[in-house]
Design a protein around this motif. Structure first.
Motif, PDB file in Angstrom:
ATOM      1  N   GLU A   1      -5.899   5.108   4.475  1.00 51.93           N
ATOM      2  CA  GLU A   1      -5.977   3.756   3.893  1.00 51.93           C
ATOM      3  C   GLU A   1      -4.980   2.819   4.569  1.00 51.93           C
ATOM      4  O   GLU A   1      -5.310   1.665   4.867  1.00 51.93           O
ATOM      5  CB  GLU A   1      -5.695   3.805   2.394  1.00 51.93           C
ATOM      6  CG  GLU A   1      -6.759   4.463   1.562  1.00 51.93           C
ATOM      7  CD  GLU A   1      -6.353   4.622   0.104  1.00 51.93           C
ATOM      8  OE1 GLU A   1      -7.157   4.240  -0.768  1.00 51.93           O
ATOM      9  OE2 GLU A   1      -5.230   5.117  -0.155  1.00 51.93           O
TER      10      GLU A   1
ATOM     11  N   LEU B   1       0.830  -1.211   0.000  1.00 51.12           N
ATOM     12  CA  LEU B   1       0.000   0.000   0.000  1.00 51.12           C
ATOM     13  C   LEU B   1       0.865   1.262   0.000  1.00 51.12           C
ATOM     14  O   LEU B   1       0.585   2.212  -0.726  1.00 51.12           O
ATOM     15  CB  LEU B   1      -0.925   0.024   1.221  1.00 51.12           C
ATOM     16  CG  LEU B   1      -2.212  -0.767   1.131  1.00 51.12           C
ATOM     17  CD1 LEU B   1      -3.000  -0.637   2.432  1.00 51.12           C
ATOM     18  CD2 LEU B   1      -3.067  -0.298  -0.027  1.00 51.12           C
TER      19      LEU B   1
ATOM     20  N   ALA C   1      -0.671   4.904  -1.202  1.00 56.38           N
ATOM     21  CA  ALA C   1      -1.947   4.982  -0.492  1.00 56.38           C
ATOM     22  C   ALA C   1      -1.901   6.081   0.561  1.00 56.38           C
ATOM     23  O   ALA C   1      -0.828   6.431   1.077  1.00 56.38           O
ATOM     24  CB  ALA C   1      -2.260   3.639   0.166  1.00 56.38           C
ATOM     25  N   SER C   2      -3.058   6.596   0.887  1.00 61.43           N
ATOM     26  CA  SER C   2      -3.142   7.660   1.898  1.00 61.43           C
ATOM     27  C   SER C   2      -2.904   7.091   3.287  1.00 61.43           C
ATOM     28  O   SER C   2      -3.009   5.877   3.514  1.00 61.43           O
ATOM     29  CB  SER C   2      -4.524   8.320   1.844  1.00 61.43           C
ATOM     30  OG  SER C   2      -5.512   7.421   2.341  1.00 61.43           O
TER      31      SER C   2
ATOM     32  N   GLU D   1       2.373   1.865  -3.345  1.00 59.91           N
ATOM     33  CA  GLU D   1       1.373   2.307  -4.308  1.00 59.91           C
ATOM     34  C   GLU D   1       0.911   3.740  -4.048  1.00 59.91           C
ATOM     35  O   GLU D   1       0.103   4.282  -4.795  1.00 59.91           O
ATOM     36  CB  GLU D   1       0.161   1.362  -4.284  1.00 59.91           C
ATOM     37  CG  GLU D   1       0.469  -0.029  -4.781  1.00 59.91           C
ATOM     38  CD  GLU D   1      -0.651  -1.026  -4.494  1.00 59.91           C
ATOM     39  OE1 GLU D   1      -1.675  -0.644  -3.892  1.00 59.91           O
ATOM     40  OE2 GLU D   1      -0.478  -2.202  -4.866  1.00 59.91           O
TER      41      GLU D   1
ATOM     42  N   LYS E   1      -5.923  -0.477   6.749  1.00 62.17           N
ATOM     43  CA  LYS E   1      -5.365  -1.786   6.385  1.00 62.17           C
ATOM     44  C   LYS E   1      -4.567  -2.357   7.552  1.00 62.17           C
ATOM     45  O   LYS E   1      -4.620  -3.562   7.814  1.00 62.17           O
ATOM     46  CB  LYS E   1      -4.500  -1.668   5.130  1.00 62.17           C
ATOM     47  CG  LYS E   1      -3.938  -2.991   4.642  1.00 62.17           C
ATOM     48  CD  LYS E   1      -5.008  -4.027   4.401  1.00 62.17           C
ATOM     49  CE  LYS E   1      -5.312  -4.213   2.961  1.00 62.17           C
ATOM     50  NZ  LYS E   1      -6.265  -5.307   2.712  1.00 62.17           N
TER      51      LYS E   1
END
Length: 171
Positions: free
Chosen positions: A121, A112, A117-118, A115, A125
């Motif tokens: 997020e 994540l 992700a904030s 990638e 997760k």
């Protein structure tokens, strides 16, 4: 039918379990390659469903078999193979790699982050993976999750095999 199903189920169970045990014996395994190898080994092992149904049809049932009987034979093979896989995983997990869930969680969170992700997020997760890790320590939950990895693949192969191999008596 029982002997045929048991033999092919045992062989398929060994075929699908050995790659999983080899992959996970390496403490620094690559999760993506591991999944690819794992599902490939499932398909290879479940090719024995086709062989087992065909063997029963041709050697023990005068070359005929209906869909129901073929599906039953294939399902028994799949259940035996899947159970061997699940038991192998449980032994491997609880005795040799008890930190697997934590490593998997770390891998998922790192993906994540890579990638982009904030923070929200990633935090969500992280909480999800903490719960997963706790839940995965329960042998029953672990076994059920492991069955959901392998049973659908085997049942799909069984369905296709039963459709292909069904043959009515031409008398």
């Amino acid at each position: 039918m029982k002997k045929n199903s048991i033999i092919f189920g045992l062989i398929a169970g060994i075929v699908v379990s050995i790659p999983m045990l080899i992959i996970t014996s390496n403490c620094t395994f690559d999760f993506e390659k591991g999944m690819l190898i794992g599902y490939s080994s499932m398909l290879i092992a479940f090719s024995l469903v086709f062989v087992g149904i065909k063997n029963y049809r041709d050697k023990f049932n005068q070359g005929t078999i209906n869909f129901g009987k073929a599906f039953k034979i294939g399902s028994i093979i799949v259940l035996i193979a899947s159970t061997i896989y699940v038991v192998s995983w449980l032994i491997n997990y609880f005795y040799f790699i008890p930190d697997f869930a934590e490593k998997y969680s770390e891998h998922m969170i790192n993906n994540l982050k890579q990638e982009g992700a904030s923070a929200i997020e990633i935090e969500a997760k992280t909480k999800e993976m903490i719960e997963f890790s706790k839940m995965y320590k329960n042998p029953l939950i672990n076994a059920l999750i492991t069955y959901t990895e392998i049973l659908p693949v085997g049942l799909l192969v069984t369905l296709v095999s039963a459709i292909i191999l069904k043959r009515k008596n031409n008398s």
